[in-house]
Design a protein around this motif. Structure first.
Motif, PDB file in Angstrom:
ATOM      1  N   ASP A  37       0.826  -1.211   0.000  1.00  0.00           N
ATOM      2  CA  ASP A  37       0.000   0.000   0.000  1.00  0.00           C
ATOM      3  C   ASP A  37       0.859   1.259   0.000  1.00  0.00           C
ATOM      4  O   ASP A  37       0.545   2.243  -0.680  1.00  0.00           O
ATOM      5  CB  ASP A  37      -0.925   0.009   1.215  1.00  0.00           C
ATOM      6  CG  ASP A  37      -2.069  -0.981   1.102  1.00  0.00           C
ATOM      7  OD1 ASP A  37      -2.293  -1.514  -0.006  1.00  0.00           O
ATOM      8  OD2 ASP A  37      -2.743  -1.222   2.115  1.00  0.00           O
ATOM      9  N   GLY A  38       1.959   1.244   0.770  1.00  0.00           N
ATOM     10  CA  GLY A  38       2.835   2.401   0.813  1.00  0.00           C
ATOM     11  C   GLY A  38       3.508   2.672  -0.519  1.00  0.00           C
ATOM     12  O   GLY A  38       3.596   3.823  -0.972  1.00  0.00           O
ATOM     13  N   LEU A  39       3.990   1.626  -1.167  1.00  0.00           N
ATOM     14  CA  LEU A  39       4.595   1.791  -2.495  1.00  0.00           C
ATOM     15  C   LEU A  39       3.574   2.323  -3.491  1.00  0.00           C
ATOM     16  O   LEU A  39       3.863   3.252  -4.263  1.00  0.00           O
ATOM     17  CB  LEU A  39       5.148   0.461  -2.986  1.00  0.00           C
ATOM     18  CG  LEU A  39       6.478   0.002  -2.379  1.00  0.00           C
ATOM     19  CD1 LEU A  39       6.746  -1.452  -2.757  1.00  0.00           C
ATOM     20  CD2 LEU A  39       7.621   0.888  -2.838  1.00  0.00           C
ATOM     21  N   SER A  40       2.392   1.746  -3.486  1.00  0.00           N
ATOM     22  CA  SER A  40       1.350   2.191  -4.418  1.00  0.00           C
ATOM     23  C   SER A  40       0.956   3.645  -4.166  1.00  0.00           C
ATOM     24  O   SER A  40       0.756   4.414  -5.111  1.00  0.00           O
ATOM     25  CB  SER A  40       0.114   1.293  -4.301  1.00  0.00           C
ATOM     26  OG  SER A  40       0.409  -0.028  -4.683  1.00  0.00           O
ATOM     27  N   ALA A  41       0.849   4.010  -2.895  1.00  0.00           N
ATOM     28  CA  ALA A  41       0.458   5.374  -2.561  1.00  0.00           C
ATOM     29  C   ALA A  41       1.484   6.380  -3.063  1.00  0.00           C
ATOM     30  O   ALA A  41       1.132   7.464  -3.545  1.00  0.00           O
ATOM     31  CB  ALA A  41       0.276   5.509  -1.048  1.00  0.00           C
ATOM     32  N   LEU A  42       2.751   6.034  -2.962  1.00  0.00           N
ATOM     33  CA  LEU A  42       3.785   6.966  -3.406  1.00  0.00           C
ATOM     34  C   LEU A  42       3.848   7.052  -4.925  1.00  0.00           C
ATOM     35  O   LEU A  42       4.276   8.064  -5.476  1.00  0.00           O
ATOM     36  CB  LEU A  42       5.141   6.550  -2.841  1.00  0.00           C
ATOM     37  CG  LEU A  42       6.211   7.641  -2.857  1.00  0.00           C
ATOM     38  CD1 LEU A  42       5.835   8.793  -1.931  1.00  0.00           C
ATOM     39  CD2 LEU A  42       7.564   7.083  -2.474  1.00  0.00           C
ATOM     40  N   LEU A 225       1.421   9.644   2.211  1.00  0.00           N
ATOM     41  CA  LEU A 225       2.321   9.296   1.115  1.00  0.00           C
ATOM     42  C   LEU A 225       1.669   9.592  -0.235  1.00  0.00           C
ATOM     43  O   LEU A 225       2.323  10.074  -1.170  1.00  0.00           O
ATOM     44  CB  LEU A 225       2.712   7.820   1.203  1.00  0.00           C
ATOM     45  CG  LEU A 225       3.708   7.455   2.302  1.00  0.00           C
ATOM     46  CD1 LEU A 225       3.789   5.937   2.459  1.00  0.00           C
ATOM     47  CD2 LEU A 225       5.086   8.023   2.014  1.00  0.00           C
ATOM     48  N   PHE A 226       0.382   9.295  -0.345  1.00  0.00           N
ATOM     49  CA  PHE A 226      -0.344   9.552  -1.584  1.00  0.00           C
ATOM     50  C   PHE A 226      -0.388  11.048  -1.908  1.00  0.00           C
ATOM     51  O   PHE A 226      -0.258  11.460  -3.068  1.00  0.00           O
ATOM     52  CB  PHE A 226      -1.768   8.998  -1.470  1.00  0.00           C
ATOM     53  CG  PHE A 226      -2.619   9.253  -2.681  1.00  0.00           C
ATOM     54  CD1 PHE A 226      -2.479   8.474  -3.825  1.00  0.00           C
ATOM     55  CD2 PHE A 226      -3.572  10.261  -2.689  1.00  0.00           C
ATOM     56  CE1 PHE A 226      -3.262   8.712  -4.951  1.00  0.00           C
ATOM     57  CE2 PHE A 226      -4.354  10.502  -3.800  1.00  0.00           C
ATOM     58  CZ  PHE A 226      -4.195   9.725  -4.935  1.00  0.00           C
ATOM     59  N   ASN A 227      -0.570  11.859  -0.889  1.00  0.00           N
ATOM     60  CA  ASN A 227      -0.720  13.306  -1.087  1.00  0.00           C
ATOM     61  C   ASN A 227       0.599  14.070  -1.016  1.00  0.00           C
ATOM     62  O   ASN A 227       0.614  15.286  -1.224  1.00  0.00           O
ATOM     63  CB  ASN A 227      -1.693  13.876  -0.050  1.00  0.00           C
ATOM     64  CG  ASN A 227      -3.121  13.423  -0.293  1.00  0.00           C
ATOM     65  OD1 ASN A 227      -3.665  13.638  -1.370  1.00  0.00           O
ATOM     66  ND2 ASN A 227      -3.724  12.764   0.688  1.00  0.00           N
ATOM     67  N   LEU A 228       1.691  13.388  -0.721  1.00  0.00           N
ATOM     68  CA  LEU A 228       2.982  14.049  -0.575  1.00  0.00           C
ATOM     69  C   LEU A 228       3.386  14.743  -1.877  1.00  0.00           C
ATOM     70  O   LEU A 228       3.314  14.157  -2.957  1.00  0.00           O
ATOM     71  CB  LEU A 228       4.036  13.005  -0.200  1.00  0.00           C
ATOM     72  CG  LEU A 228       5.433  13.526   0.115  1.00  0.00           C
ATOM     73  CD1 LEU A 228       5.440  14.312   1.416  1.00  0.00           C
ATOM     74  CD2 LEU A 228       6.417  12.358   0.186  1.00  0.00           C
ATOM     75  N   SER A 229       3.832  15.970  -1.760  1.00  0.00           N
ATOM     76  CA  SER A 229       4.249  16.731  -2.934  1.00  0.00           C
ATOM     77  C   SER A 229       5.738  17.045  -2.859  1.00  0.00           C
ATOM     78  O   SER A 229       6.328  17.077  -1.769  1.00  0.00           O
ATOM     79  CB  SER A 229       3.464  18.044  -3.026  1.00  0.00           C
ATOM     80  OG  SER A 229       3.884  18.946  -2.011  1.00  0.00           O
ATOM     81  N   PRO A 230       6.356  17.298  -4.019  1.00  0.00           N
ATOM     82  CA  PRO A 230       7.758  17.736  -3.992  1.00  0.00           C
ATOM     83  C   PRO A 230       7.959  18.977  -3.129  1.00  0.00           C
ATOM     84  O   PRO A 230       8.976  19.101  -2.439  1.00  0.00           O
ATOM     85  CB  PRO A 230       8.063  18.011  -5.462  1.00  0.00           C
ATOM     86  CG  PRO A 230       7.138  17.093  -6.204  1.00  0.00           C
ATOM     87  CD  PRO A 230       5.872  17.096  -5.393  1.00  0.00           C
TER      88      PRO A 230
END
Length: 246
Positions: A37-42, A225-230
């Protein structure tokens, strides 16, 4: 050095979202779902089989390999050995997480043997590191309250994160898988490790703002992680030169 590292991490996150690299994980069976899930979210694509009869085919289709010793048995050893050999043949980067190698002499010896096969990155905690002799050409990531990353004389400390991370089983395993995802972009291993620790640390800080405990922190971390932005990484990165050593 530290500001350029944060900028490079931000750019690597952009590339990861654009490319969606595939990461094959030989993962602790307890934490497979969290890691996937973490990999997919990123923005990466996970695969998880460790069956000896098919692991080489999966590694062949992946962009990077993550080897976690976690729940180790004879079949998983066979799968790991084949996967690492295939990654070497295909020149695909791989990461070693010698989970619990401090619990068993047999596991310590096995981890040392894998480390001698030169993964791009080793991710471990302090107790695991204490038992392993680091090759100079392998990036060392020691996770903990402060994450320390070193390659030869170059070393940094990353202080992003939140104490709740340690209360959720598998977040250390996830950090290794995220580093493998950044390795899949053909990034220098040191930069890939920095990007992974920053991504997880900054996401953990955001997740903690809404979590009421470990049970709500885990899904909040996946959302973060899904919403993390640069820009989140550029703004929140806390990187310092590290002279303490691993």
């Amino acid at each position: 050095m530290t500001a350029p590292l944060a900028e490079e991490a931000a750019r690597l996150l952009e590339r990861l979202r654009e490319r969606g690299p595939r990461v094959h994980c030989l993962m602790n069976t307890v934490v497979r779902k969290l890691v996937a899930d973490g990999l997919s979210a990123l923005g990466a694509v996970p695969s998880m089989t460790d069956a000896p009869e098919e692991v080489e085919a999966f590694v062949g289709k992946a962009d990077a390999l993550c080897v976690n010793l976690g729940t180790l048995d004879a079949a998983r050893r066979a799968g790991i050995d084949r996967a690492v050999a295939r990654a070497g043949e295909a020149r695909k980067p791989w990461l070693l997480d010698p989970a619990h190698c401090d619990y068993s002499p047999a596991r310590t010896a096995y981890a040392a043997g894998l480390l001698a096969r030169r993964p791009a990155v080793l991710r471990a905690n302090a107790a695991e590191f204490a038992l392993l002799a680091m090759p100079e050409d392998v990036v060392a990531v020691r996770t903990g309250e402060t994450d320390r990353i070193a390659l030869g004389a170059k070393a940094v400390a990353i202080s992003n994160g939140h104490p709740l991370t340690a209360r959720v089983t598998g977040t250390g395993c996830l950090s290794g898988a995220l580093a493998a995802a950044f390795l899949a972009l053909d990034a220098p291993p040191f930069a890939a490790a920095v990007a992974a620790m920053l991504a997880l640390g900054v996401a953990a800080q955001e997740a903690a703002t809404t979590a009421r405990g470990p049970g709500s922190f885990e899904p909040a971390l996946i959302d973060a992680l899904f919403n993390l932005s640069p820009e989140d990484i550029r703004r929140e990165a806390r990187i310092d030169h590290d002279q303490s050593g691993l």
